[in-house]
Design a protein around this motif. Sequence first.
Motif, short mmCIF file in Angstrom:
data_model
loop_
_atom_site.label_atom_id
_atom_site.label_comp_id
_atom_site.label_asym_id
_atom_site.label_seq_id
_atom_site.Cartn_x
_atom_site.Cartn_y
_atom_site.Cartn_z
N TRP A 96 -11.99 -6.50 8.34
CA TRP A 96 -12.43 -5.24 7.73
C TRP A 96 -11.23 -4.38 7.36
N SER A 97 -10.26 -4.28 8.27
CA SER A 97 -9.07 -3.46 8.02
C SER A 97 -8.28 -4.01 6.84
N ILE A 109 -6.45 -3.66 1.27
CA ILE A 109 -6.36 -4.23 -0.08
C ILE A 109 -7.05 -3.32 -1.09
N SER A 110 -8.24 -2.81 -0.70
CA SER A 110 -8.97 -1.92 -1.61
C SER A 110 -8.16 -0.67 -1.91
N LEU A 111 -7.56 -0.08 -0.87
CA LEU A 111 -6.76 1.13 -1.07
C LEU A 111 -5.55 0.87 -1.95
N LEU A 143 0.83 -1.21 0.00
CA LEU A 143 0.00 0.00 0.00
C LEU A 143 0.87 1.26 0.00
N ILE A 175 -9.41 -5.79 4.36
CA ILE A 175 -10.16 -5.56 3.13
C ILE A 175 -9.96 -4.10 2.66
N VAL A 176 -10.02 -3.17 3.61
CA VAL A 176 -9.85 -1.75 3.24
C VAL A 176 -8.42 -1.51 2.74
N ILE A 201 -5.25 -1.41 -4.21
CA ILE A 201 -5.70 -1.60 -5.60
C ILE A 201 -5.94 -0.23 -6.24
N ILE A 202 -6.58 0.66 -5.49
CA ILE A 202 -6.86 2.01 -6.02
C ILE A 202 -5.55 2.74 -6.34
N THR A 203 -4.61 2.71 -5.39
CA THR A 203 -3.35 3.45 -5.62
C THR A 203 -2.60 2.89 -6.83
#
Lengths: 357, 310
Positions: free
Chosen positions: A328-329, A334-336, A250, A331-332, A338-340
């Motif tokens: 939850w943390s 990983i999502s962040l 990340l 997942i967030v 992927i976005i970056t």
Amino acid sequence: MVFSQILIILILGTALGGTFQLSDIDKIKVAYLENGSETSKSFDKFLGGPKSKEALAVLKVSTYEEGMKLINEKRVTSFIIIDDKIVSKEEVDIKVINSEKGSFRASIVQNFVDSFIYEANLSKALAKINGKNESYKSSKNIEDVSILTKGKKPRAIDFYAVTMLIMMIMYGSSYGSWEIGEDIFGDIGKRTRSTPVKSHELFIGKTLGCIFTLYLEALVIIFFTKVVYKVNWGPNLGVILLITFLMCMLTTGFGIMLTMLCKDHYTANRMLSILTPLFTFFSGGFFTTHFNKTLDIATDFLPNKLAHTAIFNTIYPTHADSAYKVKWSIIVIISLLIITFLISILSERRMSKWQSC
Amino acid sequence: MLVEIKNLVKRYDSNIAVDNVSFSIKSGEIFGLLGPNGAGKTSIINTLIGLTNIDDGEIKIFGKNLKSHEREIKKDMGLVPQDIAIFHDLTAYENVKFFGTLYGLKGSELKEAASEALNFTGLWDKRNELPKKFSGGMKRRLNIACAIVHKPKLIILDEPTVGIDPQSRNHILESIKELNKMGSTVIYTSHYMEEIEAICNNIIIIDHGKVMAMGTKEELTELTAYEEKLVIGIDKVNYNIIETIKGITGVKDCLLDNTTLTVICQQNSRNMNKIITAVTENKGEIVSMNIDKPNLEGVFLTLTGRNLRD
């Protein structure tokens, strides 16, 4: 960077050790609103247990407003509510409102309630299977879960080992920023891009290099502090290592993204050197911080806070929702990441043909 | 032809950096790209090595279209960038080896190529030292070693002698001649006219993204060979001297700067005696005299109206 972080962990862990030590505490004052339901009766029985009596001073209130007044005036640590409107039919649900979010006293109350909920849910499930009406029964297990604090709460050195590790990983975002910035905007980049190696191959290679360099540094901190400082990294070290790796990905992606958005790695690096301590501060990396509700929610999405939540809940799974918070943390995170990386890759493709004169 | 550029156009927003440029380079040449800063030399180089998209035109290198055979073409090209592009935390040997790997060299072949490149640039003895300890000239030489490690057929040197001492400059210029003798074709950009004159067979003069002139050094100087410049150092200046000299047949212009009198004449005007007489008759004392032959600096001045280092 690794050695400075190891030194900081030692300094903070030693200097602030006193503030993290558990002292003998008075009984924790708790307001309690109940409605005479089966759950209330079971909970009454639970509160009447010897360990509950030892730790909690329960003040029954007759209305919600009365309880909230006590909370707002900080005359009680927590307000426990059992009301039909919030008790589901399938599961026991007890609402706990705390006067100080994240305080140690509030966490003890939460532990008591969590323990009761576990046991009550188990009783209900057994009742369904056996056809009997089971109510709360005290057990040794509940007492242990709710009262024991040793290993359930970090010492100063345990706390700073985690937060300084995450701060180091955040500073590692400059690796991604610098390496990719050099490739796109720097002198060496011009030379490497004149070679037969494709730009995406260079991008992937450099990104992986940054991630693994950073991860290696993180591993040094984890294992050094575990062996030398005897830091408690919990029994699930695999999960900690996974979270650490994801954080390395990340922050590398974040550094690259910032360079792409700034179109200049010097500016991006200056921004990162400001953002990293700020993120650490707002995430409670130096000491526990609480702001207003909106800001607290916003800080929950800071990379540092996500990592703190995931790691602390892995090491100290003292709450009923610890596992959920870890998931939850992750997942967030990983999502962040992927976005970056999506933003970075799209920008890299757009700028793959060097545009300056 | 080793390199063929046809009607090349490169724009940066509304600015045209390369304006319909066409030229070709034969195998075995040292080709000079001459022009002042901002003339468009680096933009042309960037398009040649595929660093930037072109807006129009066509580039063929080794007989292949650059766009469709970029990777293949780049294998046989080496770039010496204008700025020093080396890793300061790797030794000289590690730097050369790293860039060798980017061209597909490995194992003993890579080690051998790296040692050859370092020997060629005179850095073998310094191979285990970090470049941050190097002088400017040594860094420039390492910059070259990294570009020639894979023995490219075409070497592009973008102002490789900026900011170095004369000794290192001579070493680099001699190295370029040596590389050329070993079979490499060289594209050399500079705003140092004397370097281009010294090593290049063919020269192209660029200004404002346009080709101003092209040819051998002799062909280019022919462009201004219709003029001669007589520079006379005089004492006891009498300003009537200027008008007197301007009246002499064949004199195109006369300028007086302190004690230096510059007279521009048509070629073969055979009026030197008359000019000297005019000076002495006006009570001037001649302390020195020199006839400037046409050179690239003069060619550039004539073609563009400005000096190379403006």
